[in-house]
Design a protein around this motif. Structure first.
Motif, PDB file in Angstrom:
ATOM      1  N   CYS A 132       0.850  -1.192   0.000  1.00 18.84           N
ATOM      2  CA  CYS A 132       0.000   0.000   0.000  1.00 18.84           C
ATOM      3  C   CYS A 132       0.885   1.241   0.000  1.00 18.84           C
ATOM      4  N   ASP A 133       0.265   2.405   0.017  1.00 17.99           N
ATOM      5  CA  ASP A 133       1.011   3.662  -0.048  1.00 17.99           C
ATOM      6  C   ASP A 133       1.996   3.813   1.106  1.00 17.99           C
ATOM      7  N   PRO A 169      -8.585   3.607  -0.615  1.00 14.94           N
ATOM      8  CA  PRO A 169      -7.741   2.840  -1.526  1.00 14.94           C
ATOM      9  C   PRO A 169      -6.277   2.808  -1.130  1.00 14.94           C
ATOM     10  N   GLY A 170      -5.736   3.910  -0.616  1.00 17.02           N
ATOM     11  CA  GLY A 170      -4.331   3.942  -0.235  1.00 17.02           C
ATOM     12  C   GLY A 170      -3.981   3.031   0.914  1.00 17.02           C
ATOM     13  N   THR A 175      -1.712   3.647  -4.734  1.00 12.71           N
ATOM     14  CA  THR A 175      -2.470   4.644  -5.496  1.00 12.71           C
ATOM     15  C   THR A 175      -1.517   5.684  -6.092  1.00 12.71           C
ATOM     16  N   ASP A 176      -2.083   6.602  -6.857  1.00 10.65           N
ATOM     17  CA  ASP A 176      -1.290   7.686  -7.436  1.00 10.65           C
ATOM     18  C   ASP A 176      -0.570   8.484  -6.353  1.00 10.65           C
ATOM     19  N   ASN A 197      -1.052  -2.994 -10.570  1.00 10.74           N
ATOM     20  CA  ASN A 197      -1.581  -2.121  -9.517  1.00 10.74           C
ATOM     21  C   ASN A 197      -2.833  -1.435 -10.052  1.00 10.74           C
ATOM     22  N   PHE A 199      -5.182   0.560  -9.008  1.00 13.27           N
ATOM     23  CA  PHE A 199      -5.658   1.893  -8.697  1.00 13.27           C
ATOM     24  C   PHE A 199      -4.869   2.997  -9.397  1.00 13.27           C
ATOM     25  N   LEU A 200      -3.794   2.646 -10.103  1.00 13.64           N
ATOM     26  CA  LEU A 200      -2.923   3.656 -10.690  1.00 13.64           C
ATOM     27  C   LEU A 200      -3.510   4.217 -11.982  1.00 13.64           C
ATOM     28  N   SER A 204       0.237   8.754 -12.062  1.00 14.50           N
ATOM     29  CA  SER A 204       1.448   8.081 -11.592  1.00 14.50           C
ATOM     30  C   SER A 204       2.575   8.198 -12.612  1.00 14.50           C
TER      31      SER A 204
END
Length: 574
Positions: A132-133, A169-170, A175-176, A197, A199-200, A204
């Motif tokens: 994750c982020d 989401p992160g 994510t971005d 991935n 969600f990107l 990004s």
């Protein structure tokens, strides 16, 4: 041996042992056991190490033994990962590459690792379950000198199952925002794989291209939210970009100017995408140093399109054209005339190609070393089509996996073309027997790896002289039985790796021949060999102490205490 050459300096022995190590790391075992001097020299040569079970290993002493380790691969259960990474971090090593398989990122130990290993440049943490982020921030803060990062294919399916209206989401995936923070901290990043991935988005790619000015390689597969806009931005703004791998991009929306901007592109890989001829023509006209090109299950283009591209870029060294239905032997013969610099080619799943394509490539591509024609129609060309056969002594690798029409007669013709072949894969070619294999295994054979998996017609590898070069034999679910093992044992004294998964005719009688005669055997796979059992492991290790890995049927797996006992003897039983 050491007493006869005491005047030879360590530097000379190091050169000799380095050459042995390049062939296979197990080749250093014998000299390392001969004397303390050789042990010391061989220990300094080793630069890579894989750790799969640290429970019985005093890692500090292991790291002291191999002081020049630069690359470490970890395949551990989660509870071991933090401890092992901490042990690496607190050691005197100076590693440059860390590659690990696990479910999560060991955050606390990574912080220690980053503070100690200042030269860590390559990190591969693909296929994690919990990326994750927050993990990206730890990576960026801990390892600011990273140049190569792989965060591809986290277990997004489990992420999606965990999502509910309150989830961010992160917190369940990259994510971005995570990529933006990562790229702002890792200014020296040169290579990144963000495939899978979900969600990107284009944001990004914009962040990576803007912040990482030395970005040279980016892999963007299975990122459904990424569009041609993001790809266009990267091609226009990443001046050092040399390698681009992408999937399912709308080329009709890609600005022509962006192709002209990507002056350094030498590797372009396109997967599952509609690629119009117009784009191939633009590539042909673009002044780029294209060396590697892939079209994997792509559509939308025609023969004139790829022909014009290859005509312009005749310096191509690697080419992959997978799953292209319109390719025929005649068309491949025409294309091969533009490919004189080709070293490796993949034409897997091009079902209209036969052995005639093989002969054309061998003739027209003089420096070609590697041909893969898996899932084609080799053997279906007919007797009258095998004309103008020319030897190619540079060919080393040949993959003919899943060619249902392949025959012994056809194999004989192929063998006459490549006398120096080292790796042959004819797995799932059900029409061949040991007679066909024998053509490649005649006197003076250089084959070191042979794959005959799922070939029920192959009972043995034929009689003849010793096959001293053969090190790997994959015979899973083949026709190999005890008689076949006796032949293998008598001819393949240098065998290191033997896969007998699903060979129902194998018993202790045949294994005795293998274990007695193959004195260097390190790995054997006996999965689904119903005549095997855990009780035999002691006997196998006593008969062949060189064994390091034994793979058994799941129901025969050892208890923890037994597994530790086998590990004490230097063998992993799984």
């Amino acid at each position: 041996m050491a007493e006869c050459c005491t005047d030879l300096p360590d530097e000379c022995w190091e050169l000799i042992f380095n050459r042995l190590h390049q062939l296979h790391h197990s080749h250093l075992e014998s000299p390392s056991l001969s004397c303390k001097r050789f042990l010391s020299i061989t220990n300094t040569i080793r630069t890579s190490l894989s750790i799969v079970d640290p429970t019985l290993i005093l890692l500090s002493s292991l790291f002291n033994r191999f002081p020049n380790l630069k690359s470490i691969h970890l395949n551990l259960v989660d509870q071991d990962l933090n401890r092992v990474v901490t042990d690496i971090a607190t050691s005197s090593l100076n590693i440059e590459t860390l590659d690990f398989v696990s479910e999560f990122l060991p955050l606390e130990s990574f912080k220690i690792l980053g503070s100690r290993m200042k030269n860590l440049r390559v990190l591969n943490c693909s296929r994690l379950s919990t990326m994750c982020d927050a993990d990206l921030i730890v990576i960026a803060d801990s390892m600011p000198c990273l140049e190569d990062l792989d965060i591809s294919y986290p277990d997004n399916f489990s992420f999606i199952l965990r999502l509910d209206p309150d989830d961010v989401p992160g917190e369940v995936g990259v994510t971005d925002r995570g990529i933006e923070m990562l790229s702002s901290k890792l200014k020296g990043l040169r290579k990144i794989n963000i495939s899978g991935n979900l969600f990107l988005t284009d944001s990004s790619l914009i962040a990576l291209s803007t912040n990482c000015i030395h970005l040279a390689e980016i892999v963007i597969l299975d990122c459904s939210l990424v569009t041609s806009n993001g790809i266009e931005f990267v091609m226009r703004n990443s001046m050092e970009l040399s390698s681009l791998s992408l999937q399912d991009i709308d080329f009709d929306r890609l600005d022509d100017y962006s192709i002209c901007c990507a002056k350094s592109i030498s590797t372009l890989e396109i997967y599952y995408t509609v690629v119009p001829d117009e784009y191939l023509l633009l590539l042909a006209k673009a002044d780029i140093p294209l060396k590697r090109f892939t079209l994997h299950h792509c559509t939308g283009f025609t023969f004139p399109g790829i022909s014009s591209l290859f005509n312009k870029h005749q310096s191509l060294e690697y080419l992959s054209l997978t799953g292209i239905d319109f390719l025929t032997d005649g068309k491949m013969s025409d294309l091969s005339r533009y490919l004189s610099a080709l070293v490796m080619i993949r034409v897997d799943r091009c079902t209209n190609l036969t052995e005639s394509t093989f002969f054309s490539l061998a003739k027209n591509c003089p420096v070609l070393q590697d041909i893969s024609m898996a899932g084609t129609n080799v053997g279906g060309g007919g007797r009258d089509r095998a004309t103008n056969i020319v030897k190619n002594s540079r060919l080393k690798f040949l993959n003919l996996n899943i060619n249902q029409n392949l025959t012994d007669e056809c194999l004989a013709k192929l063998a006459s073309v490549c006398p120096n072949l080292e790796v042959l894969d004819v797995s799932s070619c059900r029409g061949i027997t040991e007679n066909g294999i024998a053509y490649f295994l005649e006197s003076g054979s250089k084959i070191r790896k042979l794959e005959i998996n799922h070939c029920g017609g192959i009972k043995n590898i034929g009689n003849g002289l010793e096959l001293s070069e053969l090190e790997v034999l994959g015979a899973a679910r083949s026709g190999i039985n005890d008689d076949g093992l006796m032949v293998i044992g008598s001819r393949c004294c240098g065998l290191l790796d033997l896969n007998l998964d699903g060979c129902l005719g194998v018993t202790t009688v045949g294994l005795k021949e293998i274990l007695t005669n193959c004195e260097r055997l390190r790995k054997i796979n006996l999965t689904a060999c119903l005549n095997m059992s855990l009780d035999m492991v002691d006997w196998m290790l006593f008969s062949r102490p060189s064994l390091r890995t034994i793979i058994l049927l799941y129901s025969f797996l050892p208890f923890e205490s037994q597994r530790k006992k086998f590990l004490h003897r230097g063998c992993l039983v799984v």
